[in-house]
Design a protein around this motif. Sequence first.
Motif, PDB file in Angstrom:
ATOM      1  N   LEU A 183       0.819  -1.213   0.000  1.00 18.44           N
ATOM      2  CA  LEU A 183       0.000   0.000   0.000  1.00 18.44           C
ATOM      3  C   LEU A 183       0.850   1.260   0.000  1.00 18.44           C
ATOM      4  O   LEU A 183       0.494   2.268  -0.605  1.00 18.44           O
ATOM      5  N   ARG A 396       0.725   6.930  -0.282  1.00 17.36           N
ATOM      6  CA  ARG A 396      -0.701   7.251  -0.182  1.00 17.36           C
ATOM      7  C   ARG A 396      -1.012   8.245   0.933  1.00 17.36           C
ATOM      8  O   ARG A 396      -2.069   8.866   0.932  1.00 17.36           O
ATOM      9  N   GLY A 415      -4.753   8.610  -4.612  1.00 17.53           N
ATOM     10  CA  GLY A 415      -5.492   7.369  -4.833  1.00 17.53           C
ATOM     11  C   GLY A 415      -5.456   6.957  -6.293  1.00 17.53           C
ATOM     12  O   GLY A 415      -5.259   5.780  -6.624  1.00 17.53           O
ATOM     13  N   ASP A 456      -7.918  -1.218   8.339  1.00 15.74           N
ATOM     14  CA  ASP A 456      -9.217  -0.754   7.825  1.00 15.74           C
ATOM     15  C   ASP A 456      -9.346  -1.024   6.327  1.00 15.74           C
ATOM     16  O   ASP A 456     -10.424  -1.390   5.845  1.00 15.74           O
ATOM     17  N   GLU A 457      -8.254  -0.821   5.575  1.00 13.73           N
ATOM     18  CA  GLU A 457      -8.285  -1.066   4.132  1.00 13.73           C
ATOM     19  C   GLU A 457      -8.550  -2.542   3.835  1.00 13.73           C
ATOM     20  O   GLU A 457      -9.349  -2.886   2.965  1.00 13.73           O
ATOM     21  N   GLN A 460     -12.112  -3.489   4.645  1.00 15.26           N
ATOM     22  CA  GLN A 460     -13.055  -2.955   3.661  1.00 15.26           C
ATOM     23  C   GLN A 460     -13.121  -3.851   2.430  1.00 15.26           C
ATOM     24  O   GLN A 460     -14.203  -4.138   1.906  1.00 15.26           O
TER      25      GLN A 460
END
Length: 488
Positions: A183, A396, A415, A456-457, A460
């Motif tokens: 990420l 990010r 993003g 959290d990513e 999700q």
Amino acid sequence: MITWMQRHKKWLVITIWISTIAFVGAGFVGWGSYDYGSKGGVVATVGDKEISVEEYQQEYSNLYNQYSQIFGASFNKELAEQLRLKDVAFSQLLQKNLLMSYGSSLGLMVTDEEIAKELINYEEFKVDGKFNKNQYVNVLQQNRMSPQEFETSLKNSILFQKVQALFSIEPTPNEIENISKLLFLEDDITYKILTLNDVDVNSVDESELKKYFDENQNAYKSEVSYDLEIKEFPLSSSNSTQEDIKNHFDKFKSDYKFEDGKLKSFEEAKEEILKDLDENFSKKEALTLYLKLKKSEDNFDKKATYSENKIPFSAENVQKIKELKKEEILKPFFENNRFYIVKLSKLNSSVNLTFEQARAKVIENYKLNLKAKKLDELAQNSLKDFKGNEATGVNRASAAKIKGLNEQEAIEFLGQLFASSTKEGIAKVGSKVVLYRINDSKMASYDKAKDSFVRDEIKQVQNSDLLSNLLKKLENSIAIKTLMQTKE
């Protein structure tokens, strides 16, 4: 009537759940009237739940405004048609109702207390830091919603969150570490921000302007207006005696307080008590007058036509007026030291404006649309050899390194940057365009401080996958029928 589920399974994929507040502060977008068959106002059924035309239009309006925020001035109804936004809105509405039905079947419930707790958190409804009912009604009125509609939508949103919580899976530390490295890839980039100020539209071709109006004429409508008849009844003296005032104080002394909550003495409250007695007396007189008006034994003082947002009363009373039926008379309400009795003579619906009536707004929108197209052309022509700002070690979470964009715009740009598979490209951020070139990339080292974000990513993505599979199962167990046709 056909069974929608059998013919349109491809639409049942999980999409962005637009929160209730997403449409507060945004305008309402419609597309005219349609004939939906024998049921009139129903576009589909999910199990025993009927979905109304109004729900469908609201869903489309929410989605349209979401896309408008993403694409900025370049987004219009023509682009919405190309994206088949009506079909997407319809699909999304069915998905929501499938999940609501599933949640209800599990016995999940949303209490009035839960709705109230959620409601008072919205800043849009606060005045001086506290929830304000008039502000609440007024904001909803501006968005063409009633409190009941909003609270129903809020209830569904809370229920969805409860369904979603059932599928929450905690990722392992090893998963978090490995995904974190991916990420937070770090890039050295060159970027240049282009805005609408970088292009000019000096003249407007009249034939093109009319063509633009014809293609978007449903966006140019008159405001809804109300023909009202109004009777005013000023506050009258009750001629209360000292004994009347004292008796009232003895019964209601706890109502008379200072701002700090301390009770007032009789002498301190006397003036306020007298005003309340006058108001109570005047209310009885106003109710008598109201009955006479209903029987046509008296006449209203004036007639006036007001647009939806110009009715000169409090938001709460405006909402009551808007809920009146034609020729219905509203009971007296107290404002500005007088009582008002209002009759709705006629509701003037919104109608399409002529080209001349809408001309100024059409020119404004046409120029914005034309500038957006020119900006796209400029971006394409400049991409190959542009020179811009340098930023190193960008990941990010590097919004602060992107100069010329606010934090939200920078997050959106990053993003798109890290979702791209090309070395150079163009990112659209609202009405702006960002040219970028990746000069170097490297894998990020693991940073435990970012675990919360990464967790959290992951959750999700897992959540979306589980919900998608759930929808596939629900489509085979809950009957969905529709009176609408969507495109294949």
